[in-house]
Write a protein that holds these residues in place. Sequence first.
Motif, PDB file in Angstrom:
ATOM      1  N   LYS A  51      16.293   5.656   0.214  1.00  0.00           N
ATOM      2  CA  LYS A  51      16.017   6.085   1.600  1.00  0.00           C
ATOM      3  C   LYS A  51      14.524   6.320   1.833  1.00  0.00           C
ATOM      4  O   LYS A  51      14.001   5.967   2.880  1.00  0.00           O
ATOM      5  N   GLU A  52      13.838   6.906   0.861  1.00  0.00           N
ATOM      6  CA  GLU A  52      12.402   7.144   1.020  1.00  0.00           C
ATOM      7  C   GLU A  52      11.639   5.820   1.071  1.00  0.00           C
ATOM      8  O   GLU A  52      10.756   5.631   1.912  1.00  0.00           O
ATOM      9  N   VAL A  53      12.003   4.890   0.200  1.00  0.00           N
ATOM     10  CA  VAL A  53      11.360   3.573   0.204  1.00  0.00           C
ATOM     11  C   VAL A  53      11.642   2.865   1.521  1.00  0.00           C
ATOM     12  O   VAL A  53      10.747   2.283   2.135  1.00  0.00           O
ATOM     13  N   ALA A  54      12.886   2.911   1.988  1.00  0.00           N
ATOM     14  CA  ALA A  54      13.253   2.272   3.255  1.00  0.00           C
ATOM     15  C   ALA A  54      12.441   2.846   4.410  1.00  0.00           C
ATOM     16  O   ALA A  54      11.963   2.101   5.276  1.00  0.00           O
ATOM     17  N   GLN A  55      12.276   4.165   4.436  1.00  0.00           N
ATOM     18  CA  GLN A  55      11.495   4.808   5.501  1.00  0.00           C
ATOM     19  C   GLN A  55      10.053   4.332   5.485  1.00  0.00           C
ATOM     20  O   GLN A  55       9.482   4.003   6.523  1.00  0.00           O
ATOM     21  N   SER A 105       0.828  -1.202   0.000  1.00  0.00           N
ATOM     22  CA  SER A 105       0.000   0.000   0.000  1.00  0.00           C
ATOM     23  C   SER A 105       0.865   1.256   0.000  1.00  0.00           C
ATOM     24  O   SER A 105       0.599   2.207  -0.744  1.00  0.00           O
ATOM     25  N   GLN A 106       1.913   1.267   0.816  1.00  0.00           N
ATOM     26  CA  GLN A 106       2.836   2.411   0.859  1.00  0.00           C
ATOM     27  C   GLN A 106       3.523   2.602  -0.493  1.00  0.00           C
ATOM     28  O   GLN A 106       3.676   3.731  -0.962  1.00  0.00           O
ATOM     29  N   LEU A 107       3.940   1.522  -1.117  1.00  0.00           N
ATOM     30  CA  LEU A 107       4.600   1.621  -2.419  1.00  0.00           C
ATOM     31  C   LEU A 107       3.637   2.130  -3.487  1.00  0.00           C
ATOM     32  O   LEU A 107       4.013   2.935  -4.339  1.00  0.00           O
ATOM     33  N   ARG A 108       2.380   1.691  -3.443  1.00  0.00           N
ATOM     34  CA  ARG A 108       1.381   2.200  -4.377  1.00  0.00           C
ATOM     35  C   ARG A 108       1.177   3.690  -4.192  1.00  0.00           C
ATOM     36  O   ARG A 108       1.019   4.423  -5.158  1.00  0.00           O
ATOM     37  N   ASN A 109       1.203   4.165  -2.930  1.00  0.00           N
ATOM     38  CA  ASN A 109       1.067   5.599  -2.659  1.00  0.00           C
ATOM     39  C   ASN A 109       2.221   6.395  -3.241  1.00  0.00           C
ATOM     40  O   ASN A 109       2.103   7.589  -3.488  1.00  0.00           O
ATOM     41  N   MET A 110       3.362   5.744  -3.452  1.00  0.00           N
ATOM     42  CA  MET A 110       4.528   6.404  -4.046  1.00  0.00           C
ATOM     43  C   MET A 110       4.476   6.358  -5.575  1.00  0.00           C
ATOM     44  O   MET A 110       5.367   6.857  -6.250  1.00  0.00           O
ATOM     45  N   ASN A 155       5.774   0.820 -13.587  1.00  0.00           N
ATOM     46  CA  ASN A 155       6.650   1.834 -13.008  1.00  0.00           C
ATOM     47  C   ASN A 155       7.043   1.397 -11.600  1.00  0.00           C
ATOM     48  O   ASN A 155       6.587   1.964 -10.623  1.00  0.00           O
ATOM     49  N   PRO A 156       7.895   0.375 -11.492  1.00  0.00           N
ATOM     50  CA  PRO A 156       8.221  -0.136 -10.149  1.00  0.00           C
ATOM     51  C   PRO A 156       9.147   0.797  -9.377  1.00  0.00           C
ATOM     52  O   PRO A 156      10.239   1.101  -9.823  1.00  0.00           O
ATOM     53  N   VAL A 157       8.666   1.286  -8.242  1.00  0.00           N
ATOM     54  CA  VAL A 157       9.502   2.069  -7.331  1.00  0.00           C
ATOM     55  C   VAL A 157      10.428   1.104  -6.600  1.00  0.00           C
ATOM     56  O   VAL A 157      11.598   1.376  -6.399  1.00  0.00           O
ATOM     57  N   ALA A 158       9.879  -0.028  -6.223  1.00  0.00           N
ATOM     58  CA  ALA A 158      10.628  -1.072  -5.524  1.00  0.00           C
ATOM     59  C   ALA A 158       9.955  -2.402  -5.813  1.00  0.00           C
ATOM     60  O   ALA A 158       8.742  -2.469  -5.954  1.00  0.00           O
ATOM     61  N   SER A 159      10.755  -3.436  -5.906  1.00  0.00           N
ATOM     62  CA  SER A 159      10.171  -4.755  -6.107  1.00  0.00           C
ATOM     63  C   SER A 159      10.760  -5.731  -5.094  1.00  0.00           C
ATOM     64  O   SER A 159      11.959  -5.698  -4.816  1.00  0.00           O
ATOM     65  N   LEU A 160       9.903  -6.545  -4.530  1.00  0.00           N
ATOM     66  CA  LEU A 160      10.332  -7.542  -3.560  1.00  0.00           C
ATOM     67  C   LEU A 160      11.132  -8.608  -4.297  1.00  0.00           C
ATOM     68  O   LEU A 160      10.615  -9.304  -5.164  1.00  0.00           O
ATOM     69  N   ALA A 161      12.419  -8.720  -3.970  1.00  0.00           N
ATOM     70  CA  ALA A 161      13.294  -9.674  -4.637  1.00  0.00           C
ATOM     71  C   ALA A 161      13.365 -10.997  -3.882  1.00  0.00           C
ATOM     72  O   ALA A 161      13.492 -12.050  -4.489  1.00  0.00           O
ATOM     73  N   LEU A 162      13.286 -10.931  -2.545  1.00  0.00           N
ATOM     74  CA  LEU A 162      13.439 -12.143  -1.748  1.00  0.00           C
ATOM     75  C   LEU A 162      12.756 -11.982  -0.396  1.00  0.00           C
ATOM     76  O   LEU A 162      12.842 -10.917   0.221  1.00  0.00           O
TER      77      LEU A 162
END
Length: 78
Positions: free
Chosen positions: A40-44, A6-11, A17-24
């Motif tokens: 850093k923003e994704v990590a936060q 949900s947080q990633l979708r908000n970004m 347009n992947p901001v971040a993808s779960l690799a493992l």
Amino acid sequence: MVLVQSQLRNMGYTSLNPVASLALHLHDELLYEVCREGAKEVAQRIQTALENAVSLAVRLPVKMKIGDTWGSLQEITL
């Protein structure tokens, strides 16, 4: 992990347009592939979502690490 998505979708995350993808996902560790400038923003956002996933009497701390390879990860404080 639902709150993280949900947080990633908000970004602005989409499959195109992947901001971040779960690799493992290994036991209690999540490894995301993230572009360097947004790391850093994704990590936060991931840390906040995981630490607030449930309301308990005890705190659930989440450690965050960033690096170019799994072997070069460095713990960061957000």
